[in-house]
Design a protein around this motif. Sequence first.
Motif, PDB file in Angstrom:
ATOM      1  N   THR A 293      48.947  72.474  53.503  1.00  0.00           N
ATOM      2  CA  THR A 293      49.847  72.019  52.448  1.00  0.00           C
ATOM      3  C   THR A 293      49.279  70.797  51.754  1.00  0.00           C
ATOM      4  O   THR A 293      48.399  70.113  52.293  1.00  0.00           O
ATOM      5  CB  THR A 293      51.234  71.647  53.019  1.00  0.00           C
ATOM      6  N   VAL A 294      49.790  70.530  50.573  1.00  0.00           N
ATOM      7  CA  VAL A 294      49.485  69.297  49.852  1.00  0.00           C
ATOM      8  C   VAL A 294      50.808  68.695  49.403  1.00  0.00           C
ATOM      9  O   VAL A 294      51.827  69.376  49.366  1.00  0.00           O
ATOM     10  CB  VAL A 294      48.578  69.563  48.621  1.00  0.00           C
ATOM     11  N   SER A 295      50.798  67.430  49.064  1.00  0.00           N
ATOM     12  CA  SER A 295      52.038  66.748  48.687  1.00  0.00           C
ATOM     13  C   SER A 295      52.425  66.996  47.239  1.00  0.00           C
ATOM     14  O   SER A 295      53.494  66.578  46.816  1.00  0.00           O
ATOM     15  CB  SER A 295      51.884  65.237  48.918  1.00  0.00           C
ATOM     16  N   LEU A 296      51.562  67.676  46.478  1.00  0.00           N
ATOM     17  CA  LEU A 296      51.832  67.943  45.071  1.00  0.00           C
ATOM     18  C   LEU A 296      52.020  69.434  44.839  1.00  0.00           C
ATOM     19  O   LEU A 296      51.365  70.257  45.467  1.00  0.00           O
ATOM     20  CB  LEU A 296      50.682  67.420  44.197  1.00  0.00           C
ATOM     21  N   SER A 297      52.926  69.756  43.919  1.00  0.00           N
ATOM     22  CA  SER A 297      53.207  71.154  43.596  1.00  0.00           C
ATOM     23  C   SER A 297      52.286  71.634  42.478  1.00  0.00           C
ATOM     24  O   SER A 297      52.133  70.959  41.456  1.00  0.00           O
ATOM     25  CB  SER A 297      54.668  71.308  43.157  1.00  0.00           C
ATOM     26  N   PHE A 298      51.710  72.815  42.651  1.00  0.00           N
ATOM     27  CA  PHE A 298      50.838  73.368  41.614  1.00  0.00           C
ATOM     28  C   PHE A 298      51.636  73.872  40.412  1.00  0.00           C
ATOM     29  O   PHE A 298      51.058  74.265  39.403  1.00  0.00           O
ATOM     30  CB  PHE A 298      49.974  74.508  42.182  1.00  0.00           C
TER      31      PHE A 298
ATOM     32  N   ALA B  13      61.001  57.919  43.992  1.00  0.00           N
ATOM     33  CA  ALA B  13      61.176  56.669  44.742  1.00  0.00           C
ATOM     34  C   ALA B  13      61.410  56.949  46.220  1.00  0.00           C
ATOM     35  O   ALA B  13      60.875  56.262  47.095  1.00  0.00           O
ATOM     36  CB  ALA B  13      62.344  55.872  44.159  1.00  0.00           C
ATOM     37  N   ILE B  14      62.208  57.994  46.512  1.00  0.00           N
ATOM     38  CA  ILE B  14      62.468  58.355  47.908  1.00  0.00           C
ATOM     39  C   ILE B  14      61.193  58.857  48.571  1.00  0.00           C
ATOM     40  O   ILE B  14      60.868  58.500  49.707  1.00  0.00           O
ATOM     41  CB  ILE B  14      63.571  59.426  47.985  1.00  0.00           C
ATOM     42  N   ALA B  15      60.437  59.691  47.842  1.00  0.00           N
ATOM     43  CA  ALA B  15      59.187  60.233  48.387  1.00  0.00           C
ATOM     44  C   ALA B  15      58.142  59.143  48.591  1.00  0.00           C
ATOM     45  O   ALA B  15      57.228  59.289  49.403  1.00  0.00           O
ATOM     46  CB  ALA B  15      58.636  61.315  47.455  1.00  0.00           C
ATOM     47  N   TYR B  16      58.281  58.043  47.854  1.00  0.00           N
ATOM     48  CA  TYR B  16      57.309  56.952  47.922  1.00  0.00           C
ATOM     49  C   TYR B  16      57.518  56.092  49.165  1.00  0.00           C
ATOM     50  O   TYR B  16      56.644  55.324  49.554  1.00  0.00           O
ATOM     51  CB  TYR B  16      57.429  56.094  46.663  1.00  0.00           C
TER      52      TYR B  16
END
Length: 218
Positions: free
Chosen positions: A128-133, A200-203
Amino acid sequence: MTRPNELASQLQTATMRYFNKRLLIVFLTGIVLFALREIWGMGTEGLTSLLTTMTTTDYIIARYASLAGTVIWSILYIAFHLFGVALILSTLTKIPYRKLVPLQLLVTGVLLMEKALLFIVFAIKGATVSLSFLSFGPLAVTVMENWYLILFMNQLSITSALIITLQYRFIRAFVVDGKWREHLWILIGLHVAMALVTAAIAYIPFDSILNSLFGGGF
């Protein structure tokens, strides 16, 4: 889903058939999807350093606890997009709240389909990666260094555009005062605000916080 304006017109004089059944299906589907993602390990990377220091029994308990937390989060996530967003839109547009819930039922379904697609691709890839394609996140990471802005751009996706279109066409069928453009900007502003909050929450570095609380283990 392809004719939200027609749905809006019909809801002015009728109700959605089998609404409770559809509502139950969306909740159950969402819970199963979130649970499968958690069992596979998606989104639990930050806990790995903690779990590897446990005994087998503690590890099993921690995994069950993590799964329970994921199920609770899935219920809150679905409930917010179904009822919370409907309430916000009702306040901003003056459309009756009960008329907006069927719209949000479709929107929540779209969000779950996006998550299912990402999960399937990541499961096939084996990572997985933290960014959506499906978002601007991968593009942003090539030109930006500020991780908060990258996470914000990651929330702006093809799905977001589709949802805004659905909501706008639905609301436009309800609005009779001609303020269509005003409502479009309201929708865009709402999605941008939610993207800022989500970023902000993900940060927040939850893995570092957990490590500082538990000292790398239990």
